[in-house]
Motif scaffolding. Structure first.
Motif, PDB file in Angstrom:
ATOM      1  N   TYR A  74     -47.092 -11.283 -97.692  1.00 40.37           N
ATOM      2  CA  TYR A  74     -46.457 -12.390 -96.967  1.00 40.37           C
ATOM      3  C   TYR A  74     -45.564 -13.180 -97.908  1.00 40.37           C
ATOM      4  CZ  TYR A  74     -49.535 -11.599 -92.990  1.00 40.37           C
ATOM      5  OH  TYR A  74     -50.181 -11.047 -91.911  1.00 40.37           O
ATOM      6  N   ALA A 129     -51.600  -8.820 -98.757  1.00 40.07           N
ATOM      7  CA  ALA A 129     -52.615  -8.872 -97.692  1.00 40.07           C
ATOM      8  C   ALA A 129     -53.111  -7.468 -97.365  1.00 40.07           C
ATOM      9  CB  ALA A 129     -52.027  -9.533 -96.448  1.00 40.07           C
ATOM     10  N   SER A 131     -63.610 -11.872 -92.470  1.00 45.60           N
ATOM     11  CA  SER A 131     -62.417 -12.691 -92.283  1.00 45.60           C
ATOM     12  C   SER A 131     -61.527 -12.599 -93.530  1.00 45.60           C
ATOM     13  CB  SER A 131     -62.852 -14.143 -92.049  1.00 45.60           C
ATOM     14  OG  SER A 131     -61.727 -14.923 -91.800  1.00 45.60           O
ATOM     15  N   GLY A 132     -60.238 -12.406 -93.320  1.00 44.14           N
ATOM     16  CA  GLY A 132     -59.299 -12.335 -94.436  1.00 44.14           C
ATOM     17  C   GLY A 132     -59.142 -10.951 -95.032  1.00 44.14           C
ATOM     18  N   SER A 133     -59.840  -9.956 -94.478  1.00 45.68           N
ATOM     19  CA  SER A 133     -59.751  -8.610 -95.074  1.00 45.68           C
ATOM     20  C   SER A 133     -58.452  -7.889 -94.709  1.00 45.68           C
ATOM     21  CB  SER A 133     -60.979  -7.767 -94.675  1.00 45.68           C
ATOM     22  OG  SER A 133     -61.111  -7.713 -93.278  1.00 45.68           O
ATOM     23  N   GLY A 134     -57.681  -8.444 -93.780  1.00 43.37           N
ATOM     24  CA  GLY A 134     -56.364  -7.854 -93.477  1.00 43.37           C
ATOM     25  C   GLY A 134     -56.288  -7.149 -92.139  1.00 43.37           C
ATOM     26  N   LYS A 135     -57.302  -7.330 -91.287  1.00 44.59           N
ATOM     27  CA  LYS A 135     -57.356  -6.599 -90.008  1.00 44.59           C
ATOM     28  C   LYS A 135     -56.176  -6.964 -89.100  1.00 44.59           C
ATOM     29  CE  LYS A 135     -61.430  -8.360 -88.924  1.00 44.59           C
ATOM     30  NZ  LYS A 135     -61.551  -9.377 -90.010  1.00 44.59           N
ATOM     31  N   SER A 136     -55.950  -8.268 -88.930  1.00 47.60           N
ATOM     32  CA  SER A 136     -54.849  -8.681 -88.033  1.00 47.60           C
ATOM     33  C   SER A 136     -53.497  -8.335 -88.644  1.00 47.60           C
ATOM     34  CB  SER A 136     -54.919 -10.178 -87.744  1.00 47.60           C
ATOM     35  OG  SER A 136     -56.105 -10.472 -87.053  1.00 47.60           O
ATOM     36  N   GLU A 187     -60.238  -8.352 -82.182  1.00 48.26           N
ATOM     37  CA  GLU A 187     -61.387  -9.224 -81.889  1.00 48.26           C
ATOM     38  C   GLU A 187     -61.348  -9.696 -80.436  1.00 48.26           C
ATOM     39  OE1 GLU A 187     -63.692 -10.138 -84.344  1.00 48.26           O
ATOM     40  OE2 GLU A 187     -62.623 -10.201 -86.262  1.00 48.26           O
ATOM     41  N   ARG A 193     -59.124 -10.858-107.183  1.00 48.96           N
ATOM     42  CA  ARG A 193     -57.867 -10.207-106.777  1.00 48.96           C
ATOM     43  C   ARG A 193     -57.061  -9.706-107.971  1.00 48.96           C
ATOM     44  NH1 ARG A 193     -56.269 -10.350-101.558  1.00 48.96           N
ATOM     45  NH2 ARG A 193     -57.253 -11.803-100.117  1.00 48.96           N
TER      46      ARG A 193
HETATM   47  N1  LIG Z   1     -48.600 -15.603 -91.865  1.00 50.18           N
HETATM   48  C1  LIG Z   1     -49.234 -15.534 -93.041  1.00 50.18           C
HETATM   49  N2  LIG Z   1     -48.687 -16.036 -94.179  1.00 50.18           N
HETATM   50  C2  LIG Z   1     -49.326 -15.958 -95.380  1.00 50.18           C
HETATM   51  N3  LIG Z   1     -50.527 -15.374 -95.554  1.00 50.18           N
HETATM   52  C3  LIG Z   1     -51.132 -14.865 -94.442  1.00 50.18           C
HETATM   53  C4  LIG Z   1     -50.525 -14.923 -93.135  1.00 50.18           C
HETATM   54  N4  LIG Z   1     -51.371 -14.318 -92.238  1.00 50.18           N
HETATM   55  C5  LIG Z   1     -52.440 -13.914 -92.959  1.00 50.18           C
HETATM   56  N5  LIG Z   1     -52.307 -14.237 -94.269  1.00 50.18           N
HETATM   57  C6  LIG Z   1     -53.249 -13.925 -95.359  1.00 50.18           C
HETATM   58  O1  LIG Z   1     -53.407 -12.506 -95.378  1.00 50.18           O
HETATM   59  C7  LIG Z   1     -54.769 -12.152 -95.618  1.00 50.18           C
HETATM   60  C8  LIG Z   1     -55.268 -11.279 -94.483  1.00 50.18           C
HETATM   61  O2  LIG Z   1     -55.301 -12.068 -93.291  1.00 50.18           O
HETATM   62  P1  LIG Z   1     -55.632 -11.455 -91.847  1.00 50.18           P
HETATM   63  O3  LIG Z   1     -55.357 -12.519 -90.859  1.00 50.18           O
HETATM   64  O4  LIG Z   1     -54.913 -10.167 -91.707  1.00 50.18           O
HETATM   65  O5  LIG Z   1     -57.185 -11.176 -91.973  1.00 50.18           O
HETATM   66  P2  LIG Z   1     -58.258 -10.823 -90.826  1.00 50.18           P
HETATM   67  O6  LIG Z   1     -59.078  -9.707 -91.361  1.00 50.18           O
HETATM   68  O7  LIG Z   1     -57.558 -10.604 -89.535  1.00 50.18           O
HETATM   69  O8  LIG Z   1     -59.132 -12.137 -90.770  1.00 50.18           O
HETATM   70  P3  LIG Z   1     -59.908 -12.804 -89.509  1.00 50.18           P
HETATM   71  O9  LIG Z   1     -61.177 -12.001 -89.329  1.00 50.18           O
HETATM   72  O10 LIG Z   1     -60.185 -14.189 -89.972  1.00 50.18           O
HETATM   73  O11 LIG Z   1     -59.014 -12.745 -88.309  1.00 50.18           O
HETATM   74  C9  LIG Z   1     -55.524 -13.451 -95.783  1.00 50.18           C
HETATM   75  O12 LIG Z   1     -55.622 -13.732 -97.166  1.00 50.18           O
HETATM   76  C10 LIG Z   1     -54.648 -14.464 -95.079  1.00 50.18           C
HETATM   77  O13 LIG Z   1     -54.786 -15.742 -95.638  1.00 50.18           O
END
Ligand SMILES: Nc1ncnc2c1ncn2[C@@H]1O[C@H](COP(=O)(O)OP(=O)(O)OP(=O)(O)O)[C@@H](O)[C@H]1O
Ligand code: SF4
Ligand SMILES: [Mg+2]
Length: 334
Positions: free
Chosen positions: A22, A32, A52-57, A188, A293
């Motif tokens: 990002y 990410a 949470s934060g593992s990068g799924k979304s 989710e 990291r």
């Molecule tokens: N728009 C963004 N700008 C900067 N960093 C981001 C952005 N979206 C996500 N991140 C960062 O990227 C990493 C992965 O985030 P992501 O949302 O993909 O995780 P996730 O597995 O979907 O988490 P969750 O279970 O909370 O939904 C995290 O460190 C998050 O802070």
């Protein structure tokens, strides 16, 4: 490229070396997603599991071409052998919502509050499959029935606020399905529902997968939702895939200490149905720190019960312990 599948040549979607950074985090922190590789075959159901934060979304948004334009993305995403990363907006228009569709966690995100839900689904159909209005209404009612909403008329004419949470989720699934996509990504999708409604939505998705043969990528941090639902699970930590394999094998004998930790959280949640709601699932002890990291060693080392000296200085390579499985850990056999 490492491939855990014998039939990867027939992959519908093939993600190779996907790294996403990002813009806001370019200077100070790591990407990410880091070198993510996997493939999706027609009609299969794959769970993406991680905290949470593992990068799924981020992964889901990458596959849909919905990351902010400032994001730096490298690697490739082959969909029927065409690289989605090379697509311009008009090329994305032929894929997003039509061939690859998304069900968001909050149905409110994909539904307008000021339009009847039937008209919203009809609108998607009109854009992709032009035809007479009357036929379209019948098609929408048929799709609503497909997702278990038998009172087609009431649902068709309702505004989102007039529907229950479970009904809204079904409408969101109906909307995603309306163009008969080849891949449906569900991020989710049941997190806000109680255990009974979660099970119902999983049943709808299973039925949709069986009836229409679309592949489903189901994103969750709750392993309990994947048991009996997904064919295969991909486990993510800190933007990396750390383990992959068929759900029965991985759940019976997880190889990566992180997967083991996540699965150990499940029995507690199953004993108390309320805790199967995503937000009440207990968390794995510890968290990913800044120094994790930047380590030369294994990124999970600071939280790992199985770590050895080697884990501090070297990062484990991915190994394929048996066909259909892969894991990144020096000590996966212990
Ligand atoms: N728009 C963004 N700008 C900067 N960093 C981001 C952005 N979206 C996500 N991140 C960062 O990227 C990493 C992965 O985030 P992501 O949302 O993909 O995780 P996730 O597995 O979907 O988490 P969750 O279970 O909370 O939904 C995290 O460190 C998050 O802070
Ligand atoms: S490589 Fe070492 S620190 Fe990393 S998960 Fe395996 S045992 Fe734990
Ligand atoms: Mg997410």
């Amino acid at each position: 490229m490492t491939c855990a599948h014998s039939s990867c040549a027939s992959a519908l979607l093939r993600i190779h070396g996907l790294t996403v950074r990002y813009a806001a985090s370019q200077e100070q922190s790591s990407p990410a997603l880091v070198g993510v590789e996997f493939d999706i075959r027609r009609g299969e159901t794959v769970g993406i599991l991680g905290e949470s934060g593992s990068g799924k979304s981020t992964l889901a948004l990458s596959i849909l071409g919905l990351l902010p334009v400032s994001t730096n993305i490298t690697g490739s995403m082959l969909f029927e052998n065409k690289d989605l990363l090379q697509f311009d907006e008009s090329a994305w228009g032929t894929v997003r919502g039509t061939r690859i569709a998304m069900i968001f966690q909050d149905p409110g995100l994909s539904l307008s509050p000021v339009m009847r839900v039937g008209d919203q689904i009809a609108e998607v159909l009109r854009a992709h499959r032009p035809g007479p209005r009357k036929v379209r209404k019948q098609q929408v009612e048929a799709i609503l029935r497909d997702v278990g909403l038998s009172q087609g008329d009431r649902i068709y004419g309702a505004y989102p606020h007039q529907l229950s949470g479970g009904e809204l989720h079904r409408v969101a699934i109906a909307q995603a399905l309306s163009c008969r996509p080849d891949v449906v990504i569900a991020d989710e999708p049941t997190q806000s529902l109680d255990a009974t409604r979660q099970a119902e939505i999983l049943d709808v998705l299973r039925e949709v997968n069986r009836k229409f043969g679309c592949a489903i990528i189901f994103i969750t941090h709750n392993p309990a939702l994947l048991a009996g639902f997904a064919d295969r699970v991909i486990v993510m930590y800190a933007g990396r895939i750390v383990e992959e394999g068929p759900v029965p094998q991985v759940f019976r004998q997880p190889l990566h200490p992180y997967t083991k930790g996540l699965l150990q959280l499940v029995p507690a949640s199953l004993q108390d149905p309320d805790r199967t709601r995503g937000q009440h699932l207990p968390a794995l002890p510890g968290s990913l720190s800044h120094s994790d990291r930047s380590t030369r060693g294994c990124i999970f080392e600071s939280r790992c019960f199985a770590r050895t000296e080697l884990c501090q200085s070297e990062s484990p390579r991915e190994v394929v312990p048996e066909e259909g499985r892969r894991v990144s850990c020096f000590n996966y056999e212990n």
